[in-house]
Design an enzyme around this catalytic site. Structure first.
Site, PDB file in Angstrom:
ATOM      1  N   PHE A  74       7.429  13.261 101.362  1.00  0.00           N
ATOM      2  CA  PHE A  74       6.121  13.916 101.325  1.00  0.00           C
ATOM      3  C   PHE A  74       6.200  15.379 101.730  1.00  0.00           C
ATOM      4  O   PHE A  74       5.248  16.096 101.607  1.00  0.00           O
ATOM      5  CB  PHE A  74       5.128  13.176 102.249  1.00  0.00           C
ATOM      6  N   TRP A 103      -1.860  15.104  99.655  1.00  0.00           N
ATOM      7  CA  TRP A 103      -0.804  15.743 100.452  1.00  0.00           C
ATOM      8  C   TRP A 103       0.396  14.818 100.594  1.00  0.00           C
ATOM      9  O   TRP A 103       1.549  15.274 100.562  1.00  0.00           O
ATOM     10  CB  TRP A 103      -1.350  16.103 101.837  1.00  0.00           C
ATOM     11  N   HIS A 104       0.153  13.506 100.716  1.00  0.00           N
ATOM     12  CA  HIS A 104       1.256  12.567 100.874  1.00  0.00           C
ATOM     13  C   HIS A 104       2.119  12.480  99.617  1.00  0.00           C
ATOM     14  O   HIS A 104       3.319  12.215  99.716  1.00  0.00           O
ATOM     15  CB  HIS A 104       0.716  11.168 101.223  1.00  0.00           C
ATOM     16  N   GLY A 105       1.548  12.646  98.464  1.00  0.00           N
ATOM     17  CA  GLY A 105       2.337  12.542  97.249  1.00  0.00           C
ATOM     18  C   GLY A 105       1.554  12.975  96.034  1.00  0.00           C
ATOM     19  O   GLY A 105       0.332  12.794  95.970  1.00  0.00           O
TER      20      GLY A 105
END
Length: 461
Positions: free
Chosen positions: A461, A320-322
């Site tokens: 993000f 989800w962050h990247g």
């Protein structure tokens, strides 16, 4: 438009506040002001995505209303699928296509997909909304309520991730009620503290760590001192950057009479990785717990299944962050650490053996800092060079810290200082604070006016 710019702080925010409080007694009018201002705020980034944001919001509201009218689960399920597909297309299409092409020994020419700003956050809000409906939650009836819930500009781009049941009922409250002046004073103080964290600390710390990470990315061999300076300064930067954003978002919401959930609680004082995640990006942690970990089975199906659930949850949290394998690896690392933490907790409970608090804290921070290296590095080779340098295998060396006083101040604030979000709500408003707060605000405005503005780290993000 960034929160930490003169244009926002001296133009957009005051104008929106004046217009909002001018019509605050009328619910529909104040909501129209907030929704309109939020769409302008989002449009200043890229107007092309405003119709998409509004359209997606209206579709999700309609699916919720259809569920309320029919009671058929197909509607919230369709909402979940729709939002996951949108997130998958915009954020991960190129990532998965490139990964598949690499596995097959081929090259993938990246598709020209522009990532809408904040898509991870406002899509997560809608996913939580439909998941809550499936669990028996009440749908938002008013389309204006739903638009304000999704688009409210303080939390639109980078959170906190707010559930509809937390904020929609607050829309009924009169912003000019008994708590007006308390909300304005606490909100202003949080806004100031967040600005100080971002402009005064995080952006300055970036000037320390970025050149060192850039050197490693270009193949340079760093010594041990440089490696640890880069890792620790980035650990401080990301904390002050994101907690500063959260402070500003929560503070601005209070200026409009709305209270957002806390998002940080002195995470670098945690004595276990589990406590760290209870204090770091708290709204994301609870989202992962409530909408991934628990539905996967949590700890209800044995120790082996719990480990698998933890690792899977944190890997998805990392993704989800990247859209990169370094983020997946970072998530897997934290999932493994949480699994070890749970095993250790069982051993400790049964045997009575405990780690001394300084040892537990030191081990936790060592793990977190090493993990941030993987999170920050653009690829695995860069992360490997950084960790190799930190191991001392390339010499201890020495390094001159750019703006050393600020580095040590930041370190002290992160380790000793109280949680700003909790402290502001605990303190009693005092008129004598207005003068130093005003002076600090002017000084910060002058500081940011002389810099090229740096976007908040979590905007990517």
């Amino acid at each position: 438009m960034l929160f930490s710019t003169q244009g926002f702080l001296l133009g957009f925010l005051p104008a929106t506040l004046i217009l909002f409080h001018f019509c605050a007694r009328r619910r529909t009018a104040r909501q129209v002001v907030l929704v309109g201002a939020s769409l302008v705020f989002y449009g200043l980034w890229d107007w092309r995505f405003v119709p998409a944001l509004v359209g997606l919001t209206l579709v999700n509201w309609g699916l919720g209303r259809a569920w309320a009218a029919t009671g058929q689960r197909i509607w919230p399920v369709a909402g979940l699928v729709l939002n996951l597909l949108i997130l998958g297309f915009f954020k991960y299409a190129n990532f998965f296509a490139d990964s598949i092409a690499t596995a097959l020994g081929r090259h993938h020419a990246a598709w020209a997909i522009i990532l809408p700003l904040g898509v991870s956050f406002f899509v997560f809000q809608k996913i939580a909304y439909h998941a809550d409906l499936l669990r028996g939650g009440r749908p938002v009836r008013s389309v204006l309520d739903f638009l304000e819930f999704v688009t409210f500009f303080p939390q639109l781009i980078a959170g906190p991730i707010v559930r509809h049941s937390e904020i929609v009922p607050q829309f009924e409250n009169d912003p000019h009620g008994p708590a007006l002046w308390e909300n304005l004073s606490r909100g202003s103080m949080l806004l100031l503290l967040g600005l100080a964290k971002k402009a005064g600390l995080a952006d300055s710390l970036a000037q320390i760590c970025n050149p060192l990470f850039d050197q490693a990315a270009h193949g340079a061999a760093l010594n041990m001192a440089q490696g640890w300076l880069a890792a620790i300064s980035y650990s401080l930067e990301i904390f002050f950057d994101f907690s500063g954003y959260s402070d500003m978002a929560i503070g601005m919401a209070l200026l409009f009479g709305l209270r957002l959930p806390f998002n940080f609680d002195a995470p670098y004082r945690a004595t276990s990785i589990r406590i760290f995640w209870q204090r770091w990006h708290m709204t994301l942690s609870r989202f992962l717990r409530d909408y991934l970990y628990i539905p996967l089975g949590g700890n209800r199906k044995g120790a082996a299944r719990q480990v698998a659930n933890l690792v899977a949850t944190m890997m998805l949290g990392g993704l989800w962050h990247g859209a990169g394998w370094t983020f997946v690896a970072w998530g897997a690392l934290h999932g493994a650490a949480l699994s070890v933490n749970h095993v250790w907790t069982r051993i400790r409970t049964g045997s009575g053996v405990r780690l001394a608090t300084p040892v537990a804290w030191g081990a936790t921070m060592l793990f977190v800092i090493v993990g941030w290296v993987l999170f920050r590095a653009p690829d695995f080779p860069t992360a490997a060079r950084m960790l190799h340098a930190m191991s001392g295998l390339q010499g201890v060396g020495h390094v001159k810290i750019h703006d050393a006083a600020l580095f040590w101040i930041a370190l002290a604030v992160a380790l000793i200082g109280p949680s700003s979000q909790a402290a502001v709500f605990a303190m009693r408003p005092a008129p004598l604070l207005a003068v130093p707060a005003g002076v600090a605000f002017v000084l910060l405005l002058l500081l940011i006016g002389g810099r090229i503005p740096d976007a908040f780290i979590y905007f990517q993000f």
